[in-house]
Motif scaffolding. Structure first.
Motif, short mmCIF file in Angstrom:
data_model
loop_
_atom_site.label_atom_id
_atom_site.label_comp_id
_atom_site.label_asym_id
_atom_site.label_seq_id
_atom_site.Cartn_x
_atom_site.Cartn_y
_atom_site.Cartn_z
N PHE A 1 2.49 55.28 -25.87
CA PHE A 1 1.22 54.55 -25.91
C PHE A 1 0.93 53.75 -24.66
O PHE A 1 0.07 52.86 -24.66
CB PHE A 1 1.13 53.66 -27.16
N GLY A 2 1.63 54.07 -23.58
CA GLY A 2 1.27 53.47 -22.29
C GLY A 2 1.36 51.96 -22.26
O GLY A 2 2.39 51.39 -22.59
N THR A 3 0.24 51.33 -21.92
CA THR A 3 0.26 49.87 -21.70
C THR A 3 -0.43 49.11 -22.84
O THR A 3 -0.83 47.95 -22.66
CB THR A 3 -0.46 49.54 -20.38
N LYS A 4 -0.54 49.76 -23.99
CA LYS A 4 -1.23 49.13 -25.12
C LYS A 4 -0.69 47.73 -25.44
O LYS A 4 -1.45 46.83 -25.80
CB LYS A 4 -1.11 50.03 -26.34
N TYR A 5 0.61 47.57 -25.34
CA TYR A 5 1.18 46.25 -25.62
C TYR A 5 1.55 45.49 -24.35
O TYR A 5 1.46 44.27 -24.29
CB TYR A 5 2.42 46.37 -26.53
N SER A 6 1.98 46.24 -23.33
CA SER A 6 2.44 45.57 -22.11
C SER A 6 1.29 44.85 -21.41
O SER A 6 1.50 43.80 -20.81
CB SER A 6 3.12 46.56 -21.17
N GLU A 7 0.08 45.40 -21.51
CA GLU A 7 -1.03 44.73 -20.84
C GLU A 7 -1.43 43.42 -21.52
O GLU A 7 -1.39 42.38 -20.87
CB GLU A 7 -2.22 45.68 -20.71
N PRO B 1 1.99 46.67 -15.28
CA PRO B 1 2.37 46.67 -16.70
C PRO B 1 3.22 47.91 -17.00
O PRO B 1 2.93 48.98 -16.49
CB PRO B 1 1.04 46.71 -17.45
N VAL B 2 4.27 47.74 -17.81
CA VAL B 2 5.16 48.87 -18.06
C VAL B 2 4.54 49.87 -19.03
O VAL B 2 3.71 49.52 -19.88
CB VAL B 2 6.53 48.42 -18.59
N VAL C 1 6.37 44.47 -14.37
CA VAL C 1 7.49 44.45 -13.42
C VAL C 1 6.92 44.61 -12.01
O VAL C 1 5.81 45.10 -11.83
CB VAL C 1 8.49 45.61 -13.67
N ASN C 2 7.71 44.18 -11.05
CA ASN C 2 7.34 44.41 -9.67
C ASN C 2 7.75 45.81 -9.29
O ASN C 2 8.92 46.18 -9.43
CB ASN C 2 8.02 43.40 -8.74
#
Length: 443
Positions: free
Chosen positions: A290-296, A311-312, A302-303
């Motif tokens: 689901f890509g960046t659904k939660y990370s965003e 966003p991971v 992360v750098n």
RNA sequence: CGGGGUAUGGCGCAGCCUGGUAGCGCAUCUGCUUUGGGAGCAGAGGGUCGCAGGUUCGAAUCCUGCUGCCCCGACCA
């Protein structure tokens, strides 16, 4: 284990509430006890199976590079507000207030919490990829729990969460879990077929359900017959090699396979008639990218090598061990009871003493029991003062793969009987031969 | 959440319509006899009949409310 000292509350009659065979057999075999709608206590025999399933799930997760941790069952509502799911999840989520009126919930899944853990510590692309998993109780307040542990409200789930820098990496993580799932279900004695799935409330754009075929399955499924003969990836397959993993994925998704929701009657109809399989299925695993659904929204960044915050890319991967116990029974039983695959059997051998109190029979059983235990075989010794018929019925019901039957008649010839529960095949053997056979089977 | 059921000893059920000593099978306990596919005989224990009100001289039974559980449909590891 001596049955006389064990806790195995067998029921002779069918409980009226149990409609499907796995529920009926689990209740009759003393594996579970219902405590409320969709909530079950796991009795000793059931727990042994559950633990064996967990052990296999764990081994295959570890093999594929996932790392185990353990997150709590109770979570804070604030965490879920960050992702927007506190409102979105609806009544299925059990909401609780603590003594300070803080809003809590019993976790139905753990994307938010694992993302919170991830973002607290991981700051560099160099720490990726990462896959964290746990095996923990979940609660989903289903409108209508049914079918025993098949659709309980409280259930055990192995949920893994992958973190990658980019989509290509995330796809590799997805493929690794895909391969691990194929191996896991095969080791559980199940033929599971990956099918493209709806992503549902978890969200995302790539998802597969792993479905086993069983006549009592809850959903209608359609697939190409060739899947039933596909080979499982070997234990030493190169999980870290992207091309290898993509190859596994491509092969297992090359033919038509879909659940009812995703079914395309046209495509299915185009298959040769003798390759069309239309059957009932039980969902035993579900994986998502689901890509960046939660990370965003939750700022799990992360750098990257370029020094920019990114966003991971995430995925999540679920298997329901408690449901699997029932699913395995649905796929492995007969009129007399359950038939456990050796990999998950609560005990490997059932030793029946047909005449407790007879000194020769008692001695032979004690000898065989001690030697089997010493050889590391899980053996359940039925040393109860019951008639032979009751012992046969009990052993058939609980479905241990092997039965060692010791009675005065056979012993007069120096023989005992070894019966295979699945095939019904019987062999009359000396004690030593029986010991060899039973220890060889579990090597 | 809509619809339909059900609740009586550990399990499966009868009794309720037509109110009057709570019953059957299995299981459990004791004794004897049995012992290669869920034994037989004899005896015993165990239930405030889901909960709360009401009607009645008297309620498992009639009335009202509540709750648990199950099934069918829509949703889900």
């Amino acid at each position: 284990m001596r049955l006389s000292r064990y806790f195995l509350p067998i029921l002779r009659e069918n409980p009226k509430e149990a409609e499907i065979v796995s529920h009926r057999l689990m209740l009759r075999g003393g594996m579970i006890r219902q405590e409320a709608a969709g909530i079950y206590a796991w009795l000793p025999l059931g727990l042994r199976v559950l633990n064996k399933i967990n052990a296999i799930v764990r081994e295959e997760q570890n093999r594929a590079g996932a790392v185990e941790l353990l997150m709590p069952t109770i979570q804070s509502a604030d965490l879920w507000r960050e992702s927007g799911r506190y409102e979105a999840y609806g009544k299925e989520m059990l909401r609780i207030k603590d003594r300070h009126e803080r809003e809590m919930l019993y976790g139905p899944t753990n994307e938010e919490m694992v993302t919170e853990i991830f973002r607290a510590y991981v700051k560099s692309y160099k720490d990726l990829p990462l896959n964290l998993y746990h095996i923990q109780w979940k609660f989903r307040d289903e409108v209508r729990p049914r079918f025993g542990v098949m659709r309980g409200r409280e259930f055990l789930m192995k949920d893994a969460y992958s973190f990658d820098l980019d989509e290509a990496g995330a796809r590799h993580s997805y493929n690794k879990m895909f391969a691990a799932y194929l191996r896991t279900f095969a080791r559980l004695g199940l033929k599971a077929i990956p099918m493209r799935a709806d992503t549902g409330p978890i969200g995302g754009d790539l998802s597969h359900e792993f479905i086993i075929l069983a006549s009592t399955g809850e959903s209608q499924v359609f697939c190409h017959k060739d899947f039933l003969d596909y080979d499982t990836p070997p234990a030493d397959i190169a999980f870290d090699d992207r091309a290898t993993m993509q190859g596994v994925f491509d092969r297992w998704t090359s033919q038509y396979a879909a659940t009812e929701e995703m079914h395309d009657a046209g495509k299915f109809g185009a298959l040769p008639a003798d390759k069309q399989v239309s059957a009932r299925g039980i969902e035993v695993g579900h994986i998502f990218y689901f890509g960046t659904k939660y990370s965003e929204p939750m700022k799990a960044v992360v750098n990257g090598p370029d020094g920019k915050e990114t966003p991971v890319q995430m995925g999540s991967y679920g298997i329901g061990p408690s449901r699997l116990v029932a699913a395995i029974i649905e796929a492995n039983h007969d009129e007399a009871g359950m038939i456990w695959p050796e990999s998950v059997a609560p005990f490997t051998v059932g030793l029946a003493n047909l005449k407790v109190g007879d000194s020769a029979t008692d001695a032979a059983c004690a000898d065989l029991y001690a030697k089997l235990e010493k050889a590391g075989v899980d053996v359940l010794y039925d040393d109860r003062d019951e008639r032979p018929g009751a012992k046969f019925a009990t052993l058939d019901l609980i479905g241990l793969p092997w039965q060692a039957i010791v009675g005065p008649k056979g012993l007069a010839e120096g023989k005992i009987e070894v019966k295979n529960r699945r095939s019904g095949e019987r062999a009359t053997l000396s004690l030593d031969e029986a010991l060899n056979r039973l220890t060889a089977k579990t090597a």
